[in-house]
Design an enzyme around this catalytic site. Structure first.
Site, mmCIF file in Angstrom:
data_model
loop_
_atom_site.group_PDB
_atom_site.id
_atom_site.type_symbol
_atom_site.label_atom_id
_atom_site.label_comp_id
_atom_site.label_asym_id
_atom_site.label_seq_id
_atom_site.Cartn_x
_atom_site.Cartn_y
_atom_site.Cartn_z
ATOM 1 N NE ARG A 226 -4.177 -1.670 0.233
ATOM 2 C CZ ARG A 226 -4.261 -2.727 -0.568
ATOM 3 N NH1 ARG A 226 -3.346 -2.940 -1.495
ATOM 4 N NH2 ARG A 226 -5.290 -3.556 -0.472
ATOM 5 C CG HIS A 274 -3.179 -0.943 -6.765
ATOM 6 N ND1 HIS A 274 -3.499 -0.334 -5.590
ATOM 7 C CD2 HIS A 274 -3.159 -2.268 -6.470
ATOM 8 C CE1 HIS A 274 -3.684 -1.239 -4.634
ATOM 9 N NE2 HIS A 274 -3.477 -2.429 -5.163
HETATM 10 N N1 LIG Z 1 -0.615 -4.542 -5.125
HETATM 11 C C1 LIG Z 1 -1.480 -5.539 -5.121
HETATM 12 O O1 LIG Z 1 -2.018 -5.878 -6.171
HETATM 13 C C2 LIG Z 1 -1.804 -6.268 -3.824
HETATM 14 C C3 LIG Z 1 -2.506 -7.479 -3.881
HETATM 15 C C4 LIG Z 1 -2.761 -8.195 -2.694
HETATM 16 C C5 LIG Z 1 -2.317 -7.684 -1.476
HETATM 17 N N2 LIG Z 1 -1.658 -6.492 -1.442
HETATM 18 C C6 LIG Z 1 -1.215 -5.940 -0.153
HETATM 19 O O2 LIG Z 1 -0.259 -6.798 0.465
HETATM 20 C C7 LIG Z 1 -0.579 -6.912 1.840
HETATM 21 C C8 LIG Z 1 -0.076 -8.247 2.379
HETATM 22 O O3 LIG Z 1 -0.878 -9.296 1.837
HETATM 23 P P1 LIG Z 1 -0.815 -10.772 2.408
HETATM 24 O O4 LIG Z 1 -1.942 -11.515 1.787
HETATM 25 O O5 LIG Z 1 0.553 -11.341 2.247
HETATM 26 O O6 LIG Z 1 -1.092 -10.505 3.983
HETATM 27 P P2 LIG Z 1 -0.962 -11.513 5.209
HETATM 28 O O7 LIG Z 1 -1.128 -12.923 4.764
HETATM 29 O O8 LIG Z 1 -1.875 -10.989 6.253
HETATM 30 O O9 LIG Z 1 0.566 -11.327 5.696
HETATM 31 C C9 LIG Z 1 1.039 -10.151 6.256
HETATM 32 C C10 LIG Z 1 2.487 -10.323 6.687
HETATM 33 O O10 LIG Z 1 2.960 -9.077 7.199
HETATM 34 C C11 LIG Z 1 3.474 -9.270 8.507
HETATM 35 N N3 LIG Z 1 3.251 -8.094 9.346
HETATM 36 C C12 LIG Z 1 2.094 -7.457 9.625
HETATM 37 N N4 LIG Z 1 2.289 -6.428 10.470
HETATM 38 C C13 LIG Z 1 3.617 -6.421 10.740
HETATM 39 C C14 LIG Z 1 4.440 -5.612 11.572
HETATM 40 N N5 LIG Z 1 3.934 -4.605 12.296
HETATM 41 N N6 LIG Z 1 5.759 -5.902 11.605
HETATM 42 C C15 LIG Z 1 6.281 -6.934 10.908
HETATM 43 N N7 LIG Z 1 5.562 -7.738 10.104
HETATM 44 C C16 LIG Z 1 4.238 -7.489 10.036
HETATM 45 C C17 LIG Z 1 2.708 -10.451 9.054
HETATM 46 O O11 LIG Z 1 3.399 -11.011 10.165
HETATM 47 P P3 LIG Z 1 2.874 -12.371 10.868
HETATM 48 O O12 LIG Z 1 3.292 -13.461 9.926
HETATM 49 O O13 LIG Z 1 3.624 -12.400 12.157
HETATM 50 O O14 LIG Z 1 1.391 -12.254 11.011
HETATM 51 C C18 LIG Z 1 2.657 -11.348 7.818
HETATM 52 O O15 LIG Z 1 3.868 -12.061 7.668
HETATM 53 C C19 LIG Z 1 -2.100 -6.735 1.908
HETATM 54 O O16 LIG Z 1 -2.500 -6.244 3.165
HETATM 55 C C20 LIG Z 1 -2.376 -5.755 0.814
HETATM 56 O O17 LIG Z 1 -2.349 -4.442 1.331
HETATM 57 C C21 LIG Z 1 -1.395 -5.790 -2.582
#
Ligand SMILES: NC(=O)c1ccc[n+]([C@@H]2O[C@H](COP(=O)([O-])OP(=O)(O)OC[C@H]3O[C@@H](n4cnc5c(N)ncnc54)[C@H](OP(=O)(O)O)[C@@H]3O)[C@@H](O)[C@H]2O)c1
Length: 311
Positions: A226, A274
Site C-alpha cells: 500500500r 496498482h
Molecule cells: N498490489 C497488489 O495488487 C496487492 C494485492 C494483494 C495484497 N496487497 C497488499 O499486500 C498486503 C499483504 O498481503 P498478504 O496476503 O501477504 O497478507 P498476510 O497474509 O496478512 O501477511 C502479512 C504479513 O505481514 C506481517 N506483518 C504485519 N504487520 C507487521 C508488523 N507490524 N511488523 C512486521 N511484520 C508485520 C505479518 O506477520 P505475521 O506473519 O507475524 O502475522 C505477515 O507475515 C495486503 O494487506 C495488501 O495491502 C497488494
C-alpha cells in the site's frame, strides 16, 4: 436477504455476474439508494473501502467482506461497528500474480532492462556487467500469503531470500527474521527490499529515511503493498542521493497518482497503476458465499481479520 456490492473503484459488474452464476437465489444490490430502501435485507457488504455512515444503515448486517487481500480501507473507517466481522479474500492465483510482478521488477532492475531499452532506442549494441542471481539477496517485508509466494518465485530464480514478519515464522529456504532487531539484521544485507506488509497503524510510513539508510548503498525498493507504507518524499531524496538505485512502486499514497506528482519524475523510479494483481471475482464471490453460509448458522466466518492486529 441481500448482498450489497460496494466494490468501487473496482467495477461491480464482474462481481454481480459471478454472484448470479454461483448463487442464482441470492438477491444482489449494487447501489446505495436501493440498499437504503431495503436496509433490513442486507446481510453482507462486499467492498474495497468502507465510508463512514454506511454500516450503521443496515440493522441485520452480519459481515463486511473485503474484495481484495488488503483491508486497510475498511479497518480505518471511524464508525465501523464494533464486533462486526471483517473478512478478506485469499486467492492463490492472485498471490502468483504478485510473485510474477515482483520477479519481473527485480529482474528488470538486476538485468538492467531500462538501460538496454534506452540503448535499443538509440540503436546502441553495448554490453554491461550483470550480477549473477546468486549474488542478489532480497529482503521481504511480510511473510504472509503473498510474501511466501514471492519468496518461492525469487528462490526459483536463484536469489537468496530473507523475510521479516511480526511474529517468528519458519519458511523453508527463507532466512526468517522478526521484530525490530530482526529488521535491523536484515536491512543491511538487502540488495533489493520488497514490501508486502499490510497497512496498519504500526506499519504506516515504515519505509522512510531511517530505513533507507540501513540498506546497502544502491539498493532497490519494490512496493506492492500500500502506498502509505512508504514516505514518497524520503524515497525520492534517497534515490536522488544515490543511496537507492531506484524503485518500482505499484502503489502510491494517492491513487490515481496525479500527473503533476513529483514521483513520476524521479529517475530510476517506475510507477505502475496498482496492477501487480487483481482478485478474481469468482474467487471473491465463492469465499463470500462460503462465509455467508457459515454466519447464517451462527459459525464464525473464515479468513477473518484480527481486530487487534488490524490485518
Ligand atoms: N498490489 C497488489 O495488487 C496487492 C494485492 C494483494 C495484497 N496487497 C497488499 O499486500 C498486503 C499483504 O498481503 P498478504 O496476503 O501477504 O497478507 P498476510 O497474509 O496478512 O501477511 C502479512 C504479513 O505481514 C506481517 N506483518 C504485519 N504487520 C507487521 C508488523 N507490524 N511488523 C512486521 N511484520 C508485520 C505479518 O506477520 P505475521 O506473519 O507475524 O502475522 C505477515 O507475515 C495486503 O494487506 C495488501 O495491502 C497488494
Amino acid at each position: 436477504v441481500a448482498i450489497l456490492l460496494l466494490t468501487d473503484p473496482q467495477p461491480s459488474a464482474p462481481f454481480r455476474e459471478a454472484l448470479a452464476r454461483l448463487a442464482p437465489g441470492e438477491s444482489i444490490l449494487t447501489d446505495l439508494e436501493t440498499a437504503r430502501a431495503r436496509a433490513r435485507d442486507v446481510e453482507a457488504i462486499v467492498l474495497w473501502r468502507l465510508e463512514p455512515g454506511i454500516a450503521s444503515l443496515f440493522p441485520r448486517l452480519k459481515m463486511l467482506c473485503a474484495s481484495a487481500g488488503g483491508v486497510d480501507k475498511i479497518m480505518a473507517c471511524t464508525d465501523r461497528p464494533a464486533g462486526l466481522p471483517v473478512t478478506r479474500t485469499i486467492d492463490a492465483d492472485q498471490n502468483l500474480q504478485i510473485a510474477q510482478f515482483v520477479a519481473m521488477m527485480v529482474l528488470r532492475h538486476a538485468r538492467r532492462l531500462a538501460l538496454y531499452e534506452g540503448q535499443a532506442q538509440r540503436k546502441q549494441w553495448r554490453r554491461h556487467p550483470t550480477p549473477a542471481a546468486s549474488a542478489i539477496t532480497v529482503g521481504l517485508l511480510g511473510l504472509g500469503a503473498s510474501g511466501q509466494a514471492v519468496a518461492a518465485g525469487l528462490k526459483a530464480l536463484g536469489m537468496t531470500v530473507m523475510g521479516w514478519s511480526r511474529t517468528a515464522r519458519e519458511v523453508p529456504g527463507v532466512e526468517c527474521h522478526s521484530g525490530a532487531q530482526g529488521l535491523a539484521r536484515m536491512l543491511p544485507r538487502s540488495d533489493v527490499l520488497v514490501c508486502l506488509l499490510p497497512l496498519t497503524p504500526q506499519t504506516s510510513g515504515l519505509l522512510g529515511r531511517d530505513l533507507f539508510e540501513q540498506l546497502p548503498r544502491g539498493a532497490f525498493v519494490v512496493n506492492v503493498a500500500r502506498g502509505a507504507l512508504l514516505r514518497e518524499h524520503d524515497l525520492a531524496a534517497a534515490v536522488r542521493s544515490g543511496q537507492l538505485a531506484g524503485a518500482a512502486l505499484d502503489v502510491q499514497s494517492r491513487e490515481p497518482l496525479p500527473p503533476e506528482d513529483p514521483l513520476w519524475d524521479v529517475p530510476g523510479v517506475l510507477v505502475t497503476p496498482h496492477i501487480a494483481s487483481l482478485p478474481a471475482p469468482d474467487v471473491v464471490v465463492a469465499q463470500v458465499l462460503e462465509n455467508l453460509a457459515r454466519v447464517r448458522v451462527g459459525l464464525a466466518p473464515l479468513r477473518q481479520v484480527d481486530e487487534q492486529r488490524g490485518y
